[in-house]
Design an enzyme around this catalytic site. Structure first.
Site, mmCIF file in Angstrom:
data_model
loop_
_atom_site.group_PDB
_atom_site.id
_atom_site.type_symbol
_atom_site.label_atom_id
_atom_site.label_comp_id
_atom_site.label_asym_id
_atom_site.label_seq_id
_atom_site.Cartn_x
_atom_site.Cartn_y
_atom_site.Cartn_z
ATOM 1 N N GLY A 12 0.804 -1.345 -0.060
ATOM 2 C CA GLY A 12 0.080 0.074 0.144
ATOM 3 C C GLY A 12 0.945 1.270 0.107
ATOM 4 O O GLY A 12 0.528 2.180 0.551
ATOM 5 N N ALA A 13 1.886 1.339 -1.004
ATOM 6 C CA ALA A 13 2.766 2.560 -0.830
ATOM 7 C C ALA A 13 2.708 3.515 -1.691
ATOM 8 O O ALA A 13 3.249 4.460 -2.000
ATOM 9 C CB ALA A 13 4.300 1.731 -1.317
ATOM 10 N N GLY A 16 -0.354 8.057 1.439
ATOM 11 C CA GLY A 16 -0.562 8.109 2.753
ATOM 12 C C GLY A 16 0.507 7.406 3.637
ATOM 13 O O GLY A 16 1.853 7.619 3.441
ATOM 14 N N PHE A 17 0.114 6.608 4.411
ATOM 15 C CA PHE A 17 1.194 5.917 5.282
ATOM 16 C C PHE A 17 2.194 5.339 4.660
ATOM 17 O O PHE A 17 3.731 5.479 5.031
ATOM 18 C CB PHE A 17 0.605 4.973 6.347
ATOM 19 C CG PHE A 17 -0.350 5.747 7.288
ATOM 20 C CD1 PHE A 17 -0.268 6.971 7.666
ATOM 21 C CD2 PHE A 17 -1.497 4.839 8.034
ATOM 22 C CE1 PHE A 17 -1.451 7.532 8.505
ATOM 23 C CE2 PHE A 17 -2.292 5.455 8.998
ATOM 24 C CZ PHE A 17 -2.196 6.778 9.040
ATOM 25 N N TYR A 152 -15.125 -2.798 9.751
ATOM 26 C CA TYR A 152 -13.463 -2.065 9.694
ATOM 27 C C TYR A 152 -12.828 -2.417 11.113
ATOM 28 O O TYR A 152 -11.858 -2.861 11.151
ATOM 29 C CB TYR A 152 -13.564 -0.825 9.301
ATOM 30 C CG TYR A 152 -12.376 0.050 9.599
ATOM 31 C CD1 TYR A 152 -11.248 -0.307 8.744
ATOM 32 C CD2 TYR A 152 -12.037 0.975 10.590
ATOM 33 C CE1 TYR A 152 -9.967 0.103 8.776
ATOM 34 C CE2 TYR A 152 -10.915 1.584 10.865
ATOM 35 C CZ TYR A 152 -9.805 1.139 9.721
ATOM 36 O OH TYR A 152 -8.509 1.760 9.850
ATOM 37 N N LYS A 156 -9.595 -4.631 12.205
ATOM 38 C CA LYS A 156 -8.190 -4.014 12.919
ATOM 39 C C LYS A 156 -8.092 -4.686 14.342
ATOM 40 O O LYS A 156 -6.893 -4.832 14.943
ATOM 41 C CB LYS A 156 -8.466 -2.723 13.117
ATOM 42 C CG LYS A 156 -8.053 -1.867 11.726
ATOM 43 C CD LYS A 156 -7.084 -2.348 11.013
ATOM 44 C CE LYS A 156 -6.944 -1.484 9.862
ATOM 45 N NZ LYS A 156 -5.662 -1.732 8.842
ATOM 46 N N PRO A 182 -2.814 3.932 14.534
ATOM 47 C CA PRO A 182 -3.265 5.298 14.447
ATOM 48 C C PRO A 182 -4.636 5.508 14.709
ATOM 49 O O PRO A 182 -5.519 4.608 14.582
ATOM 50 C CB PRO A 182 -2.822 5.738 13.103
ATOM 51 C CG PRO A 182 -2.141 4.358 12.351
ATOM 52 C CD PRO A 182 -2.588 3.362 13.339
ATOM 53 N N GLY A 183 -4.759 6.793 15.239
ATOM 54 C CA GLY A 183 -6.189 7.354 15.390
ATOM 55 C C GLY A 183 -6.594 8.099 14.495
ATOM 56 O O GLY A 183 -6.097 7.722 13.326
ATOM 57 N N THR A 187 -5.257 11.455 5.628
ATOM 58 C CA THR A 187 -4.545 10.600 4.243
ATOM 59 C C THR A 187 -5.916 10.766 3.504
ATOM 60 O O THR A 187 -6.987 11.155 3.639
ATOM 61 C CB THR A 187 -3.983 9.359 4.557
ATOM 62 O OG1 THR A 187 -5.178 8.576 4.870
ATOM 63 C CG2 THR A 187 -3.203 9.444 5.890
#
Length: 254
Positions: A12-13, A16-17, A152, A156, A182-183, A187
């Protein structure tokens, strides 16, 4: 000639993260393997990195594709020192009785099965060498429920528990495992969640200073750069403007 540079594999590059994590590791001199579904974004990121980079157009939901991609890694990018399972998504915020079942299936296939496929495929490299680190990008939603988070949040929660179980399995093999949770982070996450509705996505961050991708990249790199006698099990990160609310009470129910 033996390559002594460390290697990181990031899913997932393309935004965002994941993009920020690739840039952070590259800045530290690591060789990067970047993967995602959007080829143009991958190529742009690759061109902007300073150190050797191998890009893979990859849908982590496809086990055969994951297996083929890992088997085809050039020698200079193996063995993988760090796997960052970042690919994931949320779709919608409707109540469980209203949600589209296909959205649930896509979240399960990406957030759970995709993470499993990448982990299981890359782990043998780490075990063979007797060293490695798996970093899973979870979410505070895996621990703190909120309306509309149904599947979701459940995916997680899986990431959270799988990370702990994985560490229990691999401690004797010298493999480290970290769950980064993360909270409120800004992104493309919310745009994806609301299926391109930019106004709804923007409202999430209105008058708030959220977590930025670079903040998570810092946390990931910090976790994997600790001395080998230390394993960071999990890091929960909230925005400064985010905290905990009272439990919901609905009046009038019998």
């Amino acid at each position: 000639m033996i390559c002594t540079a460390k290697k990181v594999f990031i899913t997932g590059a393309t935004s965002g993260f994941g993009k920020a994590i690739a840039q952070r590791f590259d800045a530290e001199g690591w060789y990067t393997v970047i993967s995602g579904r959007r080829s143009r974004r991958l190529e742009t990121l690759k061109q902007n990195l300073l150190n050797p980079c191998h890009s893979i157009v990859l849908d982590v939901r496809n086990l055969d594709a994951v297996t083929a991609a890992v088997c085809a890694l050039p020698d200079v990018f193996t063995p993988v020192d760090v796997l960052v399972n970042n690919a994931g998504l949320a779709l919608g915020m409707m109540d469980a009785d209203e949600v589209c079942i296909e959205d649930w299936e896509l979240m399960v296939d990406t957030n759970i099965k995709g993470l499993l496929y990448c982990t299981r495929t890359i782990l043998p490299q780490m075990v063979k060498r007797g060293s490695g680190h798996v970093v899973n990008i979870g979410s505070i939603a895996g621990y703190w429920p909120y309306p509309g988070s149904n599947v979701y949040g459940a995916t997680k929660a899986f990431v959270r528990q799988f990370s702990l179980n994985l560490r229990a399995d691999l401690v004797s093999k010298n493999i480290h495992v970290t769950d980064i949770e993360p909270g409120l982070a800004e992104t493309e996450f919310s745009e994806v969640r609301f299926k391109g509705d930019k106004k709804k996505a923007a409202d999430i961050y209105r008058d708030v200073s959220p977590i930025k991708p670079d903040d998570i990249a810092d946390a990931v790199f910090w976790a994997v750069s600790r001395p080998r006698n230390i394993n960071i099990n999990r890091i929960e990160i909230m925005a400064g403007a985010q905290a905990f609310s009272p439990l919901n009470i609905v009046r009038g129910l019998k």
